[in-house]
Design a protein around this motif. Structure first.
Motif, PDB file in Angstrom:
ATOM      1  N   SER A 236      41.354  32.684  27.096  1.00  0.00           N
ATOM      2  CA  SER A 236      41.569  33.949  27.801  1.00  0.00           C
ATOM      3  C   SER A 236      43.036  34.292  28.072  1.00  0.00           C
ATOM      4  N   PRO A 237      43.944  33.324  28.355  1.00  0.00           N
ATOM      5  CA  PRO A 237      45.341  33.749  28.563  1.00  0.00           C
ATOM      6  C   PRO A 237      45.922  34.464  27.344  1.00  0.00           C
ATOM      7  N   PHE A 238      45.595  33.968  26.157  1.00  0.00           N
ATOM      8  CA  PHE A 238      46.126  34.585  24.950  1.00  0.00           C
ATOM      9  C   PHE A 238      45.415  35.906  24.654  1.00  0.00           C
ATOM     10  N   VAL A 239      44.105  35.947  24.913  1.00  0.00           N
ATOM     11  CA  VAL A 239      43.371  37.190  24.680  1.00  0.00           C
ATOM     12  C   VAL A 239      43.887  38.303  25.582  1.00  0.00           C
ATOM     13  N   PHE A 240      44.001  38.029  26.874  1.00  0.00           N
ATOM     14  CA  PHE A 240      44.358  39.086  27.814  1.00  0.00           C
ATOM     15  C   PHE A 240      45.864  39.339  27.868  1.00  0.00           C
ATOM     16  N   ILE A 241      46.667  38.265  27.888  1.00  0.00           N
ATOM     17  CA  ILE A 241      48.114  38.445  28.033  1.00  0.00           C
ATOM     18  C   ILE A 241      48.759  38.870  26.713  1.00  0.00           C
ATOM     19  N   TYR A 244      45.863  41.987  24.888  1.00  0.00           N
ATOM     20  CA  TYR A 244      45.655  43.193  25.695  1.00  0.00           C
ATOM     21  C   TYR A 244      46.834  43.498  26.618  1.00  0.00           C
ATOM     22  N   HIS A 245      47.886  42.677  26.547  1.00  0.00           N
ATOM     23  CA  HIS A 245      49.154  42.927  27.243  1.00  0.00           C
ATOM     24  C   HIS A 245      48.991  43.029  28.762  1.00  0.00           C
ATOM     25  N   VAL A 246      48.125  42.181  29.305  1.00  0.00           N
ATOM     26  CA  VAL A 246      48.009  42.058  30.757  1.00  0.00           C
ATOM     27  C   VAL A 246      49.187  41.223  31.257  1.00  0.00           C
ATOM     28  N   ALA A 247      49.865  41.683  32.293  1.00  0.00           N
ATOM     29  CA  ALA A 247      51.008  40.933  32.835  1.00  0.00           C
ATOM     30  C   ALA A 247      50.538  39.573  33.364  1.00  0.00           C
ATOM     31  N   PRO A 248      51.338  38.507  33.192  1.00  0.00           N
ATOM     32  CA  PRO A 248      50.917  37.178  33.660  1.00  0.00           C
ATOM     33  C   PRO A 248      50.509  37.152  35.127  1.00  0.00           C
ATOM     34  N   GLU A 249      51.255  37.884  35.975  1.00  0.00           N
ATOM     35  CA  GLU A 249      50.915  37.877  37.400  1.00  0.00           C
ATOM     36  C   GLU A 249      49.654  38.677  37.701  1.00  0.00           C
ATOM     37  N   HIS A 250      49.210  39.513  36.749  1.00  0.00           N
ATOM     38  CA  HIS A 250      47.976  40.282  36.926  1.00  0.00           C
ATOM     39  C   HIS A 250      46.771  39.630  36.257  1.00  0.00           C
ATOM     40  N   PHE A 251      47.037  38.700  35.344  1.00  0.00           N
ATOM     41  CA  PHE A 251      45.939  37.985  34.672  1.00  0.00           C
ATOM     42  C   PHE A 251      45.015  37.327  35.690  1.00  0.00           C
ATOM     43  N   ILE A 307      38.969  46.377  26.409  1.00  0.00           N
ATOM     44  CA  ILE A 307      39.087  45.198  27.268  1.00  0.00           C
ATOM     45  C   ILE A 307      37.844  45.013  28.135  1.00  0.00           C
ATOM     46  N   LEU A 308      37.188  46.120  28.533  1.00  0.00           N
ATOM     47  CA  LEU A 308      35.967  45.993  29.333  1.00  0.00           C
ATOM     48  C   LEU A 308      34.841  45.372  28.517  1.00  0.00           C
ATOM     49  N   GLY A 309      34.837  45.608  27.215  1.00  0.00           N
ATOM     50  CA  GLY A 309      33.831  44.990  26.361  1.00  0.00           C
ATOM     51  C   GLY A 309      33.956  43.481  26.305  1.00  0.00           C
ATOM     52  N   ILE A 310      35.132  42.967  26.624  1.00  0.00           N
ATOM     53  CA  ILE A 310      35.348  41.517  26.720  1.00  0.00           C
ATOM     54  C   ILE A 310      35.091  41.030  28.148  1.00  0.00           C
ATOM     55  N   VAL A 311      35.584  41.782  29.121  1.00  0.00           N
ATOM     56  CA  VAL A 311      35.524  41.337  30.521  1.00  0.00           C
ATOM     57  C   VAL A 311      34.086  41.252  31.032  1.00  0.00           C
ATOM     58  N   ILE A 312      33.248  42.243  30.717  1.00  0.00           N
ATOM     59  CA  ILE A 312      31.908  42.290  31.312  1.00  0.00           C
ATOM     60  C   ILE A 312      31.019  41.129  30.838  1.00  0.00           C
ATOM     61  N   PRO A 313      30.898  40.860  29.525  1.00  0.00           N
ATOM     62  CA  PRO A 313      30.090  39.694  29.135  1.00  0.00           C
ATOM     63  C   PRO A 313      30.648  38.375  29.668  1.00  0.00           C
ATOM     64  N   LEU A 314      31.988  38.270  29.739  1.00  0.00           N
ATOM     65  CA  LEU A 314      32.578  37.056  30.305  1.00  0.00           C
ATOM     66  C   LEU A 314      32.207  36.902  31.780  1.00  0.00           C
ATOM     67  N   PHE A 315      32.196  37.994  32.514  1.00  0.00           N
ATOM     68  CA  PHE A 315      31.811  37.943  33.929  1.00  0.00           C
ATOM     69  C   PHE A 315      30.395  37.400  34.084  1.00  0.00           C
ATOM     70  N   VAL A 316      29.475  37.876  33.239  1.00  0.00           N
ATOM     71  CA  VAL A 316      28.091  37.404  33.315  1.00  0.00           C
ATOM     72  C   VAL A 316      28.012  35.931  32.940  1.00  0.00           C
ATOM     73  N   TYR A 317      28.701  35.542  31.851  1.00  0.00           N
ATOM     74  CA  TYR A 317      28.638  34.144  31.404  1.00  0.00           C
ATOM     75  C   TYR A 317      29.178  33.205  32.484  1.00  0.00           C
ATOM     76  N   VAL A 318      30.369  33.501  32.986  1.00  0.00           N
ATOM     77  CA  VAL A 318      30.985  32.619  33.991  1.00  0.00           C
ATOM     78  C   VAL A 318      30.164  32.618  35.277  1.00  0.00           C
ATOM     79  N   ALA A 370      39.840  38.374  19.832  1.00  0.00           N
ATOM     80  CA  ALA A 370      39.068  37.589  20.798  1.00  0.00           C
ATOM     81  C   ALA A 370      37.875  36.898  20.151  1.00  0.00           C
ATOM     82  N   LEU A 371      37.672  37.108  18.853  1.00  0.00           N
ATOM     83  CA  LEU A 371      36.455  36.612  18.206  1.00  0.00           C
ATOM     84  C   LEU A 371      36.332  35.085  18.209  1.00  0.00           C
ATOM     85  N   PRO A 372      37.388  34.300  17.905  1.00  0.00           N
ATOM     86  CA  PRO A 372      37.220  32.843  17.940  1.00  0.00           C
ATOM     87  C   PRO A 372      36.729  32.338  19.299  1.00  0.00           C
ATOM     88  N   MET A 373      37.336  32.838  20.381  1.00  0.00           N
ATOM     89  CA  MET A 373      36.887  32.441  21.721  1.00  0.00           C
ATOM     90  C   MET A 373      35.431  32.826  21.927  1.00  0.00           C
TER      91      MET A 373
END
Length: 401
Positions: A236-241, A244-251, A307-318, A370-373
Motif C-alpha cells: 500500500s505505501p507504493f500504491v498510494f504514495i 496515487y501521489h498521496v503525501a506521506p503524512e496523509h497516507f 483510488i476509491l476502487g482500491i480503498v473500499i475493497p481494502l477497507f472491507v478486507y482489513v 495495484a494489481l500485484p498487491m
C-alpha cells in the motif's frame, strides 16, 4: 505480584500493548518506504525486503519463545525480547545500508514477537476457554490503535525529523513497556506445569500440535487472513504514495481508516461471539474477505473507481481481520492448556511464515499498478476460506470456544 492486584482493564491494556509491538514496528515506518529507496539508493524490492525479513523473524522467533515460556514462566522471555527489540531499534536508526537495515529488522522482529507469544499464553492462563475470543477481541481494540496512529505519527516524524526518528521512538516504547511489565504485570504460569526444554520433548509437542487437524486449520485460516493484510501493508505505501501521489503524512489517514474498520469489527465480534459462535463468525469473515479481495482484483485490473476502487475493497478486507483473527486464535488455543506457550508460538510461526511469503511476493512482482498487491491479497483470502473448510470442515454452525 498476585493477579488480583492488577485489574482486568490493566491486564488488557498491558497485554494489548505487548501484542502491538509488531504493528507498531511495521506500520510506523510504512510512510518512509519510498524515502528509504532514495536514502539507500535501493530498489523497491530491496526496501520491501525490510518488511519481509521482519515477518520472517517474527515467525521464527515465536517458535523459540513458546517452549521457554512454558519452562521458565511468561515474564523472563518477555524481558529478554523487549531488551532485544529496544537495542535492535536503536541499531536500525543508525543503519548505513538497506542490507544492514534488513538484517536488523530481523533481530527487531525476534524481540517483538516475545510480546505476542506471552500475551496469547497469558490470556489462556487467566481466562476460561469460552471467554478467550472476547478477550482477544478486547486486545485487538488496544493493539488496533497502533495501525491507526502509527502511520500518522510515522509520517509526521519522517517529515519533521527524518526516518531515523521512527526507530528511536520504538526504542523508547520498549523501555516504557519493560517498566510496565515489571511493575504491573503478574506472572501467570503455574510452575507445576513446566515443560522440559530438551529438544526432543519440544519437537514432540510441536509435532503433536501439527497433527491436530483443527489446530492447524484454525491457525492457517487465521494465518492466510493475516498474510493478505500484510500483503496490503507491504504494497500500500507504493500504491498510494507512488501511484496515487498521496503525501506521506496523509497516507496514515487511509491506513488508519482501515485499521478503524478492523477495530470496529473486532468489537462487534466480542459482543456477538457468545450468540453466534466463534467458528460461524470466522467462516462468515473468511467468505466476506474473499469477496472483497476478488472485487479488489477487478478494480485494480480495470482502474474502475480510481483510488476509491482500491480503498473500499481494502477497507472491507482489513475490517474482516477483526472477525477472523480473534476467533481463529481462540479456537486454536482453547484445547491446549498447559502447553499454551508452545501452542501460541506455533500459531504465530504459521501465521507470520505465510505473511513473510506474501510480503516477499508483493515485492518480487512489483509493477506500476495495484494489481500485484490485489492478486496476492485475493490468493490469501481464498486460501484462508478453503483451508478452513478442508481442515475444520463440518463443525456446528454455532461452534464456540
Amino acid at each position: 505480584m498476585s493477579p488480583r492486584r492488577t485489574s482486568h482493564l490493566e491486564l488488557v491494556i498491558i497485554l494489548g500493548a505487548l501484542t502491538a509491538f509488531a504493528p507498531l514496528a511495521i506500520d510506523m515506518y510504512l510512510p518512509a518506504l519510498p524515502t528509504l529507496e532514495r536514502a539507500f539508493l535501493a530498489t523497491t524490492a530491496e526496501v520491501q525486503r525490510t518488511l519481509a525479513t521482519f515477518f520472517l523473524g517474527f515467525a521464527l522467533g515465536q517458535a523459540l519463545y513458546g517452549p521457554v515460556a512454558d519452562r521458565f514462566g511468561r515474564k523472563p522471555p518477555l524481558y529478554a525480547g523487549l531488551v532485544l527489540f529496544g537495542l535492535a531499534s536503536m541499531a536500525c536508526a543508525l543503519a548505513q545500508s538497506v542490507e544492514a537495515l534488513s538484517a536488523l529488522r530481523f533481530l527487531q522482529a525476534i524481540g517483538a514477537c516475545s510480546g505476542a507469544v506471552v500475551a496469547r499464553a497469558m490470556v489462556r492462563d487467566l481466562f476460561e476457554p469460552q471467554e478467550t475470543a472476547r478477550i482477544y477481541s478486547a486486545l485487538m481494540l488496544v493493539m488496533g490503535v497502533a495501525p491507526i496512529l502509527a502511520p500518522l505519527l510515522g509520517g509526521y516524524l519522517l517529515v519533521w525529523f527524518g526516518w531515523q526518528a521512527i526507530f528511536w521512538l520504538l526504542a523508547a516504547l520498549a523501555l516504557a513497556s519493560i517498566a510496565a511489565v515489571a511493575l504491573r504485570l503478574p506472572e501467570t504460569h503455574d510452575p507445576k506445569t513446566a515443560h522440559s526444554l530438551s529438544l526432543g520433548p519440544v519437537l514432540a509437542r510441536y509435532a503433536a500440535l501439527l497433527r491436530h487437524r483443527h489446530f492447524v486449520g484454525y491457525a492457517l485460516s487465521g494465518g492466510m487472513n493475516a498474510a493478505g493484510m500484510f500483503a496490503y501493508i507491504a504494497g500500500s505505501p507504493f500504491v498510494f504514495i507512488e501511484l496515487y501521489h498521496v503525501a506521506p503524512e496523509h497516507f496514515g489517514w487511509i491506513f488508519g481508516t482501515n485499521a478503524a474498520g478492523l477495530i470496529f469489527a473486532s468489537q462487534v465480534n466480542g459482543r456477538v461471539v457468545h450468540r453466534y459462535g466463534a467458528d460461524r463468525i470466522l467462516r462468515f469473515g473468511n467468505l466476506l474477505q474473499t469477496i472483497a479481495a476478488l472485487a479488489l482484483v477487478a478494480t485494480a485490473a480495470t482502474g474502475w473507481g480510481g483510488i476509491l476502487g482500491i480503498v473500499i475493497p481494502l477497507f472491507v478486507y482489513v475490517g474482516c481481520v477483526g472477525l477472523v483473527s480473534p476467533n481463529a486464535i481462540a479456537l486454536a488455543m482453547a484445547p491446549q492448556g498447559a502447553q499454551a506457550g508452545s501452542a501460541s508460538a506455533l500459531v504465530g510461526t504459521l501465521q507470520f511464515s505465510v505473511a513473510a511469503i506474501a510480503a516477499t511476493a508483493v515485492g518480487a512482482i512489483h509493477r506500476e499498478s495495484a494489481l500485484p498487491m490485489a492478486i496476492i491479497i485475493a490468493i490469501c483470502g481464498t486460501l484462508g476460506l478453503l483451508l478452513h473448510r478442508w481442515l475444520v470442515g463440518g463443525l456446528s454452525s454455532r461452534a464456540s470456544v
